[in-house]
Motif scaffolding. Structure first.
Motif, PDB file in Angstrom:
ATOM      1  N   MET A 125      34.775  42.918  35.309  1.00  0.00           N
ATOM      2  CA  MET A 125      36.131  43.067  35.815  1.00  0.00           C
ATOM      3  C   MET A 125      37.128  42.891  34.672  1.00  0.00           C
ATOM      4  SD  MET A 125      37.947  41.059  38.901  1.00  0.00           S
ATOM      5  CE  MET A 125      39.650  40.622  38.803  1.00  0.00           C
ATOM      6  N   LEU A 126      38.071  43.808  34.604  1.00  0.00           N
ATOM      7  CA  LEU A 126      39.110  43.740  33.582  1.00  0.00           C
ATOM      8  C   LEU A 126      40.040  42.553  33.865  1.00  0.00           C
ATOM      9  CD1 LEU A 126      40.516  45.151  31.123  1.00  0.00           C
ATOM     10  CD2 LEU A 126      41.972  46.258  32.820  1.00  0.00           C
ATOM     11  N   LYS A 127      40.324  41.787  32.863  1.00  0.00           N
ATOM     12  CA  LYS A 127      41.293  40.691  32.957  1.00  0.00           C
ATOM     13  C   LYS A 127      42.515  41.110  32.158  1.00  0.00           C
ATOM     14  CE  LYS A 127      38.489  37.517  34.796  1.00  0.00           C
ATOM     15  NZ  LYS A 127      38.553  37.160  36.172  1.00  0.00           N
ATOM     16  N   ILE A 128      43.689  40.784  32.655  1.00  0.00           N
ATOM     17  CA  ILE A 128      44.918  41.061  31.930  1.00  0.00           C
ATOM     18  C   ILE A 128      45.468  39.735  31.439  1.00  0.00           C
ATOM     19  CG2 ILE A 128      47.269  41.957  32.077  1.00  0.00           C
ATOM     20  CD1 ILE A 128      46.262  44.005  34.069  1.00  0.00           C
ATOM     21  N   ALA A 129      45.611  39.645  30.142  1.00  0.00           N
ATOM     22  CA  ALA A 129      46.120  38.410  29.534  1.00  0.00           C
ATOM     23  C   ALA A 129      47.566  38.183  29.957  1.00  0.00           C
ATOM     24  CB  ALA A 129      46.032  38.505  28.014  1.00  0.00           C
ATOM     25  N   ALA A 130      47.946  36.935  30.046  1.00  0.00           N
ATOM     26  CA  ALA A 130      49.333  36.603  30.373  1.00  0.00           C
ATOM     27  C   ALA A 130      50.259  37.151  29.292  1.00  0.00           C
ATOM     28  CB  ALA A 130      49.491  35.090  30.484  1.00  0.00           C
ATOM     29  N   SER A 131      51.433  37.572  29.707  1.00  0.00           N
ATOM     30  CA  SER A 131      52.472  38.004  28.766  1.00  0.00           C
ATOM     31  C   SER A 131      53.306  36.766  28.419  1.00  0.00           C
ATOM     32  CB  SER A 131      53.334  39.097  29.407  1.00  0.00           C
ATOM     33  OG  SER A 131      54.031  38.582  30.533  1.00  0.00           O
ATOM     34  N   ASN A 132      54.442  36.953  27.795  1.00  0.00           N
ATOM     35  CA  ASN A 132      55.282  35.804  27.432  1.00  0.00           C
ATOM     36  C   ASN A 132      55.668  34.951  28.629  1.00  0.00           C
ATOM     37  OD1 ASN A 132      55.250  36.456  24.739  1.00  0.00           O
ATOM     38  ND2 ASN A 132      57.169  37.603  24.823  1.00  0.00           N
ATOM     39  N   ARG A 133      55.967  35.603  29.767  1.00  0.00           N
ATOM     40  CA  ARG A 133      56.476  34.865  30.925  1.00  0.00           C
ATOM     41  C   ARG A 133      55.661  35.034  32.190  1.00  0.00           C
ATOM     42  NH1 ARG A 133      62.334  37.097  31.649  1.00  0.00           N
ATOM     43  NH2 ARG A 133      61.231  39.064  31.321  1.00  0.00           N
ATOM     44  N   LEU A 134      54.623  35.891  32.165  1.00  0.00           N
ATOM     45  CA  LEU A 134      53.983  36.298  33.414  1.00  0.00           C
ATOM     46  C   LEU A 134      52.459  36.243  33.360  1.00  0.00           C
ATOM     47  CD1 LEU A 134      56.193  39.491  33.867  1.00  0.00           C
ATOM     48  CD2 LEU A 134      56.565  37.239  34.919  1.00  0.00           C
ATOM     49  N   SER A 135      51.852  36.041  34.536  1.00  0.00           N
ATOM     50  CA  SER A 135      50.393  36.120  34.664  1.00  0.00           C
ATOM     51  C   SER A 135      50.060  37.169  35.717  1.00  0.00           C
ATOM     52  CB  SER A 135      49.802  34.766  35.055  1.00  0.00           C
ATOM     53  OG  SER A 135      50.217  34.395  36.363  1.00  0.00           O
ATOM     54  N   PHE A 136      48.815  37.656  35.686  1.00  0.00           N
ATOM     55  CA  PHE A 136      48.414  38.802  36.501  1.00  0.00           C
ATOM     56  C   PHE A 136      47.046  38.562  37.146  1.00  0.00           C
ATOM     57  CE2 PHE A 136      50.783  39.932  32.728  1.00  0.00           C
ATOM     58  CZ  PHE A 136      51.891  40.548  33.278  1.00  0.00           C
ATOM     59  N   THR A 137      46.942  38.909  38.428  1.00  0.00           N
ATOM     60  CA  THR A 137      45.688  38.820  39.163  1.00  0.00           C
ATOM     61  C   THR A 137      45.554  40.055  40.033  1.00  0.00           C
ATOM     62  OG1 THR A 137      45.944  36.408  39.282  1.00  0.00           O
ATOM     63  CG2 THR A 137      44.309  37.402  40.737  1.00  0.00           C
ATOM     64  N   LEU A 138      44.394  40.690  40.018  1.00  0.00           N
ATOM     65  CA  LEU A 138      44.159  41.884  40.812  1.00  0.00           C
ATOM     66  C   LEU A 138      44.100  41.517  42.296  1.00  0.00           C
ATOM     67  CD1 LEU A 138      43.627  44.946  40.521  1.00  0.00           C
ATOM     68  CD2 LEU A 138      41.186  44.402  40.484  1.00  0.00           C
ATOM     69  N   LEU A 139      44.893  42.213  43.095  1.00  0.00           N
ATOM     70  CA  LEU A 139      44.905  41.967  44.532  1.00  0.00           C
ATOM     71  C   LEU A 139      43.658  42.554  45.184  1.00  0.00           C
ATOM     72  CD1 LEU A 139      48.619  42.820  45.457  1.00  0.00           C
ATOM     73  CD2 LEU A 139      47.595  40.565  45.247  1.00  0.00           C
ATOM     74  N   SER A 140      43.267  41.959  46.306  1.00  0.00           N
ATOM     75  CA  SER A 140      42.146  42.462  47.101  1.00  0.00           C
ATOM     76  C   SER A 140      42.611  42.626  48.543  1.00  0.00           C
ATOM     77  CB  SER A 140      40.969  41.483  47.036  1.00  0.00           C
ATOM     78  OG  SER A 140      41.267  40.329  47.807  1.00  0.00           O
TER      79      SER A 140
END
Length: 186
Positions: free
Chosen positions: A1-16
């Motif tokens: 599963m692809l993970k997206i690293a946090a940006s300066n101010r934000l984090s990311f999680t794939l919705l299900s």
């Protein structure tokens, strides 16, 4: 599963499919919905019966396709989401080289650069994981200055104004696109 690293101010999680409540939450503001359907709030029934099944048509954790929830790092507040999927995902032959990018954020987080920061992070991660992609595209209603501003910040250029045909309804739309630089492999 692809993970997206946090940006300066934000984090990311794939919705299900278990995240219907998060999609519903964003759609409960007439201003958020104004440039999508004229301001009509989305019902939970519509999220469950229409939006979740549509998301599951293109969701691919390995490729990074889907809807990514966006949270602020400073307080873990859920502020909206970024969608990334093949253009024409619901057609007989979806595009494999043109990827659609979209976003929807709660109104209190508009105008703070979150949409462009989140869209850039999601696009960069997914494009880095899918070398066949040649174009990154986005669609908006012609008078949606906020979304068009995000498209321009991402380097996208106006392509055309057209009638965007969709199972959820046909809308007057503008298409913006950027060519994805291809990395030569030896």
């Amino acid at each position: 599963m692809l993970k997206i690293a946090a940006s300066n101010r934000l984090s990311f999680t794939l919705l299900s499919e278990q995240d219907a409540g998060l999609l519903f939450e964003v759609d409960q503001d007439q201003e958020v919905m104004r440039y999508l359907n004229g301001g009509k709030l989305t019902t939970m029934q519509s999220i469950v019966d229409v939006f979740i099944p549509r998301m599951m048509q293109y969701r691919s954790p390995a490729q990074g396709y889907g809807i990514w929830q966006v949270r602020r790092l400073e307080d873990n507040a859920y502020i909206g989401w970024v969608l990334i999927r093949p253009m024409g995902f619901n057609m007989a032959s979806p595009s494999t080289d043109d990827i659609e990018l979209g976003w929807r954020f709660k109104r209190q987080y508009w105008g703070q650069g979150y949409a462009s920061e989140a869209a850039r992070a999601v696009a960069d991660a997914v494009l880095g994981n899918n070398s066949n992609v040649q174009f990154l595209s986005a669609i908006a209603m012609p008078d949606n200055a906020g979304s068009i501003g995000v498209m321009r910040k991402l380097g996208m250029q106006f392509v055309k104004r057209y009638l965007h045909r969709d199972a959820l309804g046909d809308v007057d739309a503008v298409l913006y696109r950027i060519e994805v630089p291809q990395v030569e492999t030896k």
